[in-house]
Design a protein around this motif. Structure first.
Motif, short mmCIF file in Angstrom:
data_model
loop_
_atom_site.label_atom_id
_atom_site.label_comp_id
_atom_site.label_asym_id
_atom_site.label_seq_id
_atom_site.Cartn_x
_atom_site.Cartn_y
_atom_site.Cartn_z
N UNK A 1 0.85 -1.20 0.00
CA UNK A 1 0.00 0.00 0.00
C UNK A 1 0.89 1.24 0.00
N UNK A 2 0.35 2.31 -0.53
CA UNK A 2 1.07 3.58 -0.61
C UNK A 2 0.35 4.60 0.27
N UNK A 3 1.00 5.12 1.30
CA UNK A 3 0.34 6.12 2.15
C UNK A 3 -0.09 7.34 1.34
N UNK B 1 -4.43 5.06 8.09
CA UNK B 1 -5.46 4.44 8.90
C UNK B 1 -5.57 2.97 8.50
N UNK B 2 -5.32 2.08 9.43
CA UNK B 2 -5.42 0.64 9.18
C UNK B 2 -6.51 0.08 10.08
N UNK B 3 -7.52 -0.54 9.47
CA UNK B 3 -8.64 -1.12 10.20
C UNK B 3 -8.64 -2.63 9.94
N UNK B 4 -8.67 -3.42 11.02
CA UNK B 4 -8.71 -4.88 10.90
C UNK B 4 -10.01 -5.38 11.50
N UNK C 1 2.30 -8.21 13.19
CA UNK C 1 2.20 -7.70 11.82
C UNK C 1 3.47 -6.91 11.51
N UNK C 2 4.13 -7.27 10.43
CA UNK C 2 5.39 -6.63 10.04
C UNK C 2 5.14 -5.54 9.00
N UNK C 3 5.75 -4.38 9.19
CA UNK C 3 5.69 -3.27 8.24
C UNK C 3 7.10 -3.00 7.76
N UNK C 4 7.22 -2.58 6.53
CA UNK C 4 8.53 -2.24 5.98
C UNK C 4 8.46 -1.99 4.50
N UNK C 5 9.64 -1.81 3.92
CA UNK C 5 9.69 -1.61 2.48
C UNK C 5 9.27 -2.90 1.77
N UNK C 6 8.76 -2.73 0.56
CA UNK C 6 8.21 -3.86 -0.18
C UNK C 6 9.22 -4.99 -0.35
N UNK C 7 10.42 -4.67 -0.77
CA UNK C 7 11.42 -5.71 -1.02
C UNK C 7 11.81 -6.42 0.28
N UNK C 8 11.93 -5.67 1.37
CA UNK C 8 12.31 -6.28 2.65
C UNK C 8 11.24 -7.24 3.14
N UNK D 1 11.54 -11.29 3.54
CA UNK D 1 11.21 -11.96 4.79
C UNK D 1 10.25 -13.13 4.56
N UNK D 2 9.21 -12.88 3.73
CA UNK D 2 8.23 -13.94 3.45
C UNK D 2 8.87 -15.07 2.65
N UNK D 3 9.69 -14.71 1.65
CA UNK D 3 10.35 -15.74 0.83
C UNK D 3 11.34 -16.56 1.67
N UNK D 4 12.04 -15.91 2.60
CA UNK D 4 12.99 -16.63 3.45
C UNK D 4 12.26 -17.63 4.34
#
Length: 395
Positions: A38-40, A46-49, A65-72, A76-79
């Motif tokens: 997502x792009x702020x 505002x994040x609603x769950x 829940x992890x936040x960060x740059x797209x590639x990072x 993380x998910x691929x690792x």
């Protein structure tokens, strides 16, 4: 997030799993790890769950829940997925390898239990973490995936117990092993015939039971190591890692510690150490077989030499026996010749031989036997000879 959720970012739906509802009838469970971008739109986001849970004993945010740059985040998910696939592949290789060992030598049951444990770990690994089994079997329902996960957990401890029993039966009580299997199958049956909400409440109970059985297994291993059972010391090291991982995951399941699941990694270290121990055990068996084969070859060679020597002696004895038989037959023939009817002159007492020649009786008998003659004169012949010669008149 469990067991159904929707994530909104700045009022837009970013991700979802299952169907969020206000009642069990309107809610559909389903969860899997999600990564979305997502792009702020401004300085704040505002994040609603939205979440609902009517189908599992625990719901809500299970992992941070992890936040960060797209590639990072993607790395993380691929690792995480790569580690899980590596573990599943390792379990598959070791499982098929030890299954082959069992098929080649069925008298040794430990490789069979080891291979079944590896296959069970494959299911456990694929139904946790990144839940890759959903990509392998897209049609697999959420409830059946949870059943596979729980069944793998319920049967894992009995399989470990049976594996330890096959290696160290001296200190493992058979009755406790049977109880372990009975309890495990009861929990599996419960997971198969009841809904997820019901049997998911059985997991804390089974975790306590599993912890008790694992403590007993550790006790058996310690006694085996004290009595210097082959392989017990190395077995304890791998099992201790699994024991720590099990306690970690039990504490995590009751939300006492915010740590990642370590069961797959702990199992991998345990499985790898036991695979090495089993390979070492089979290697020692092969070395013993090779030494026994060399001993048998040497014994066969010595036996062949003894047989050859004995054969030569028997042949010599047979020749000596045959020679003596021939000598006896010749002597018997000569004796038989003396026993027959002899043509003898009634006057001179000469004997006619087989060729028609006449020879003195003494010479004939001497030539057909070992008899030798000495000459003398009897009293009657002495009187007769004296009269014929006139010697008696002179006296």
């Amino acid at each position: 997030l469990g067991t159904a959720f929707r994530v909104f970012v700045d009022g837009e739906l970013a991700s979802h799993a299952g169907v969020v509802g206000r009642s069990p009838e309107k809610s559909v469970p389903g969860y899997s790890p999600h990564t979305f971008n997502f792009q702020p739109k401004g300085e704040t986001v505002e994040i609603v769950i939205q979440m609902s849970n009517f189908h599992h004993r625990s719901g809500g945010i299970w992992e941070s829940i992890a936040f960060g740059h797209e590639q990072a985040i993607h790395r993380m998910s691929d690792a995480s997925l790569s580690i899980e696939l590596f573990l599943a592949g390792s379990f598959a290789v070791m499982g098929f390898y030890h299954l082959g060992l069992f098929l080649m030598r069925r008298k040794e049951a430990s490789p069979l239990y080891f291979s079944l444990l590896c296959f069970l770990l494959i299911l456990y690994t694929l139904t946790n973490g990144e839940m890759y089994i959903q990509d392998v079997i897209p049609s697999l329902s959420w409830s059946n995936m949870v059943r596979i996960d729980y069944a793998a957990a319920f049967l894992g401890i009995p399989l470990i117990g049976h594996f330890v029993f096959s290696l160290f039966p001296k200190f493992y009580r058979r009755a406790l092993l049977n109880w372990n299997w009975a309890i495990g199958f009861c929990f599996v049956v419960a997971a198969g015939v009841t809904d997820v909400y019901t049997f998911s409440h059985l997991m804390p109970i089974y975790e306590v039971i599993a912890l008790l059985f694992v403590c007993y297994i550790l006790y058996v291993l310690l006694r085996s190591a004290i009595h210097r059972q082959d392989g017990a010391s190395s077995f304890i090291l791998g099992f201790a890692v699994f024991f720590v991982a099990l306690i970690n995951d039990i504490l995590k399941s009751v939300y006492l510690v915010p740590v990642p699941s370590l069961i797959p990694v702990g199992f991998f270290i345990f499985i790898f150490s036991q695979a090495f121990a089993l390979s070492s055990r089979f290697s020692k068996s092969f070395i013993a077989v090779e030494k026994l084969s060399l001993t048998l070859d040497e014994a066969n060679r010595n036996l062949e030499a003894k047989v050859y020597d004995r054969t030569v002696r028997l042949a010599e004895a047979s020749e000596d026996k045959q020679r003596k038989i021939e000598e006896l037959e010749l002597a018997l023939n000569e004796i038989k010749a003396l026993k027959g009817i002899l043509p003898i002159c009634s006057y001179c007492k000469n004997i006619r031989d087989d060729e028609g020649s006449w020879e003195q009786m003494e010479a004939y008998i001497s030539s057909h036997s070992d008899t030798q003659f000495s000459h003398g004169i009897c009293p009657d012949c002495l009187v007769k000879v004296s009269k014929e010669s006139g010697m008696d008149k002179q006296d």
